[in-house]
Scaffold this motif. Structure first.
Motif, PDB file in Angstrom:
ATOM      1  N   GLY A 140       0.684  -1.326  -0.071  1.00 14.59           N
ATOM      2  CA  GLY A 140      -0.184  -0.004  -0.051  1.00 14.59           C
ATOM      3  C   GLY A 140       0.669   1.286  -0.130  1.00 14.59           C
ATOM      4  N   LEU A 141       2.121   1.145   0.481  1.00 16.67           N
ATOM      5  CA  LEU A 141       2.949   2.200   0.597  1.00 16.67           C
ATOM      6  C   LEU A 141       3.276   2.807  -0.846  1.00 16.67           C
ATOM      7  N   SER A 142       3.630   2.140  -1.680  1.00 14.36           N
ATOM      8  CA  SER A 142       3.988   2.524  -3.228  1.00 14.36           C
ATOM      9  C   SER A 142       2.733   2.937  -3.847  1.00 14.36           C
ATOM     10  N   GLN A 143       1.625   2.346  -3.456  1.00 14.89           N
ATOM     11  CA  GLN A 143       0.357   3.010  -4.037  1.00 14.89           C
ATOM     12  C   GLN A 143       0.179   4.427  -3.535  1.00 14.89           C
ATOM     13  N   ALA A 144       0.343   4.844  -2.177  1.00 19.33           N
ATOM     14  CA  ALA A 144       0.239   5.892  -1.541  1.00 19.33           C
ATOM     15  C   ALA A 144       1.112   7.012  -2.182  1.00 19.33           C
ATOM     16  N   GLU A 145       2.551   6.703  -2.493  1.00 19.35           N
ATOM     17  CA  GLU A 145       3.635   7.451  -2.976  1.00 19.35           C
ATOM     18  C   GLU A 145       2.957   7.962  -4.431  1.00 19.35           C
ATOM     19  N   LYS A 146       2.581   7.125  -5.264  1.00 12.34           N
ATOM     20  CA  LYS A 146       2.489   7.443  -6.505  1.00 12.34           C
ATOM     21  C   LYS A 146       1.031   8.236  -6.672  1.00 12.34           C
ATOM     22  N   PHE A 147       0.001   7.832  -5.912  1.00 14.12           N
ATOM     23  CA  PHE A 147      -1.275   8.499  -6.034  1.00 14.12           C
ATOM     24  C   PHE A 147      -1.163  10.023  -5.325  1.00 14.12           C
ATOM     25  N   SER A 148      -0.432   9.782  -4.403  1.00 10.54           N
ATOM     26  CA  SER A 148      -0.119  11.213  -3.995  1.00 10.54           C
ATOM     27  C   SER A 148       0.469  12.246  -4.820  1.00 10.54           C
ATOM     28  N   GLU A 149       1.341  11.936  -5.716  1.00 12.90           N
ATOM     29  CA  GLU A 149       1.643  12.718  -6.701  1.00 12.90           C
ATOM     30  C   GLU A 149       0.609  13.253  -7.746  1.00 12.90           C
ATOM     31  N   ALA A 150      -0.144  12.280  -8.270  1.00 13.03           N
ATOM     32  CA  ALA A 150      -1.020  12.518  -9.158  1.00 13.03           C
ATOM     33  C   ALA A 150      -2.418  13.051  -8.634  1.00 13.03           C
ATOM     34  N   ALA A 151      -2.899  12.809  -7.377  1.00 12.99           N
ATOM     35  CA  ALA A 151      -4.082  13.332  -6.997  1.00 12.99           C
ATOM     36  C   ALA A 151      -4.242  14.183  -6.049  1.00 12.99           C
ATOM     37  N   GLY A 152      -2.799  14.513  -5.376  1.00 15.13           N
ATOM     38  CA  GLY A 152      -2.467  15.466  -4.205  1.00 15.13           C
ATOM     39  C   GLY A 152      -3.303  15.002  -3.150  1.00 15.13           C
ATOM     40  N   CYS A 153      -2.964  13.651  -2.693  1.00 14.93           N
ATOM     41  CA  CYS A 153      -3.930  13.112  -1.432  1.00 14.93           C
ATOM     42  C   CYS A 153      -3.593  13.920  -0.162  1.00 14.93           C
ATOM     43  N   THR A 154      -4.968  13.858   0.478  1.00 15.29           N
ATOM     44  CA  THR A 154      -4.958  14.625   1.742  1.00 15.29           C
ATOM     45  C   THR A 154      -4.890  13.741   2.941  1.00 15.29           C
ATOM     46  N   GLY A 155      -5.575  12.343   2.511  1.00 11.87           N
ATOM     47  CA  GLY A 155      -5.755  11.292   3.580  1.00 11.87           C
ATOM     48  C   GLY A 155      -6.070  10.007   3.080  1.00 11.87           C
ATOM     49  N   ILE A 156      -6.052   9.233   3.937  1.00 10.23           N
ATOM     50  CA  ILE A 156      -6.198   7.690   3.642  1.00 10.23           C
ATOM     51  C   ILE A 156      -7.497   7.262   4.221  1.00 10.23           C
ATOM     52  N   VAL A 157      -8.092   6.351   3.357  1.00  9.79           N
ATOM     53  CA  VAL A 157      -9.031   5.318   3.921  1.00  9.79           C
ATOM     54  C   VAL A 157      -8.657   4.175   4.060  1.00  9.79           C
ATOM     55  N   LEU A 158      -8.530   3.526   5.100  1.00  8.73           N
ATOM     56  CA  LEU A 158      -7.850   2.007   5.157  1.00  8.73           C
ATOM     57  C   LEU A 158      -8.827   1.163   4.823  1.00  8.73           C
ATOM     58  N   SER A 159      -9.234   0.386   4.268  1.00 14.45           N
ATOM     59  CA  SER A 159     -10.583  -0.434   3.876  1.00 14.45           C
ATOM     60  C   SER A 159      -9.990  -2.008   4.334  1.00 14.45           C
ATOM     61  N   LYS A 160     -11.025  -2.546   4.779  1.00 13.68           N
ATOM     62  CA  LYS A 160     -10.953  -4.025   5.003  1.00 13.68           C
ATOM     63  C   LYS A 160      -9.875  -4.329   6.268  1.00 13.68           C
ATOM     64  N   LEU A 161      -9.844  -3.429   7.195  1.00  9.87           N
ATOM     65  CA  LEU A 161      -8.972  -3.643   8.223  1.00  9.87           C
ATOM     66  C   LEU A 161      -9.391  -4.938   9.147  1.00  9.87           C
ATOM     67  N   ASP A 162     -10.748  -4.991   9.153  1.00 10.14           N
ATOM     68  CA  ASP A 162     -11.191  -6.172   9.866  1.00 10.14           C
ATOM     69  C   ASP A 162     -10.631  -7.572   9.402  1.00 10.14           C
TER      70      ASP A 162
END
Length: 315
Positions: free
Chosen positions: A248-270
């Motif tokens: 998920g970290l590589s996803q976060a890094e790449k998406f952050s650049e393209a989408a200007g991410c301000t926050g994470i929704v962490l799904s399926k934690l259960d």
């Protein structure tokens, strides 16, 4: 089920792994040595807390307990205290001990019109369901919500989001199959302004972080809505599947650049034994985890609160 109990239930697999590791490795009466610490560090890394966080936890154990008679409870307390420290940079949300905190405290709100929330993520992370849960959370908080079904390349996603919108009682804007997602976002923004809605949530097509054209499309959507609503999108939330762990970290890094991410929704934690991934996301990305998915129901999205998270993980 009260919120804290949902946290405990959702983090049960991660907590069981940590509990087992501490009880197996640190036997009462033994002398804590480097071999025990090295083995524990390896197990922490496998829980997806990341090398840096594991290093810091073990360094604290070394400082306080190395060469001393093992007290498993004291070991557990040191680990719990360090987990709190590692998450200390997270914003605090307002809410009761056993109830979901106010979701509005976790969002960058637009005081002059609709608050626009862009939601992105790779295929299969539970993005569409997370959007529905977020819409329900905001509706329950008294907000009027419009959904924009921007995943025009997948009919099932539009159908699913339309079904959720009907259940929640919020408006949805859709487009023709395979139409330009930016045009759907444009119409969604126009409709939200027309209705005087509080929040517009923009769904986007699932994509891999390596797909340059699709990543560029996120930039186009941002530009389109930004021309209609000042400052939009005001939030850019990336949905990450907790079961993917460190990937998920590589996803976060790449998406952050393209989408200007301000926050994470962490799904399926259960469904994950890798709940520790919250920590490296926070430390490496400086992007807060704002919401967590704790089940499959519409009401199973919670505002992320570090203190409740650590208490639910306590070993």
């Amino acid at each position: 089920m009260a919120l804290f109990e949902k946290f405990k239930s959702g983090l049960q697999k991660t907590r069981q792994v940590l509990n087992t590791d501490v009880r197996d490795l640190f036997k009462a009466g033994a002398i804590l040595d480097e071999e025990m610490l090295e083995e524990f560090e390896g197990r922490l890394i496998r829980s997806d807390m990341g090398v840096e966080a594991a290093d810091e936890i073990v360094a604290e154990l070394r400082k306080q307990h190395l060469g001393r008679t093992v007290d498993p409870q004291a070991i557990a307390e040191t680990v719990n205290a360090k987990l709190r420290d590692l998450l200390s940079g997270e914003d605090r949300a307002e809410g009761g001990e056993e109830e979901n905190a106010d979701p509005l405290t976790r969002l960058n709100l637009n005081p002059d019109g609709p608050t626009v929330i862009l939601v992105s993520g790779v295929n299969g992370v539970g993005k569409t369901t997370s959007i529905a849960k977020l819409a329900k959370l905001l509706t329950d908080a008294g907000q009027s919500v419009v959904l924009s079904a921007g995943d025009t390349f997948r009919a099932a996603a539009v159908e699913q989001l339309t079904m959720w919108a009907g259940r929640i009682g919020c408006e949805i804007v859709t487009g023709e199959a395979n139409s330009d997602p930016a045009s759907v976002a444009h119409r969604g923004a126009a409709r939200a302004k027309e209705l005087g809605a509080d929040v517009l949530i923009l769904d986007t097509a699932g994509r891999l972080q390596t797909q340059t054209n699709l990543m560029n499309e996120l930039g186009k959507i941002r530009r389109v809505v930004g021309k209609q609503i000042d400052g939009a999108p005001h939030e850019s939330l990336l949905v990450i599947d907790a079961t993917t762990g460190q990937n998920g970290l590589s996803q976060a890094e790449k998406f952050s650049e393209a989408a200007g991410c301000t926050g994470i929704v962490l799904s399926k934690l259960d469904g994950s034994a890798k709940g520790g991934v919250v920590i490296p996301i926070r430390r490496r990305m400086s992007i807060p985890v704002k919401f967590v998915g704790l089940g499959e129901g519409l009401g199973d999205l919670a505002v992320f609160e570090p203190e409740k998270f650590v208490r639910a993980l306590e070993i």
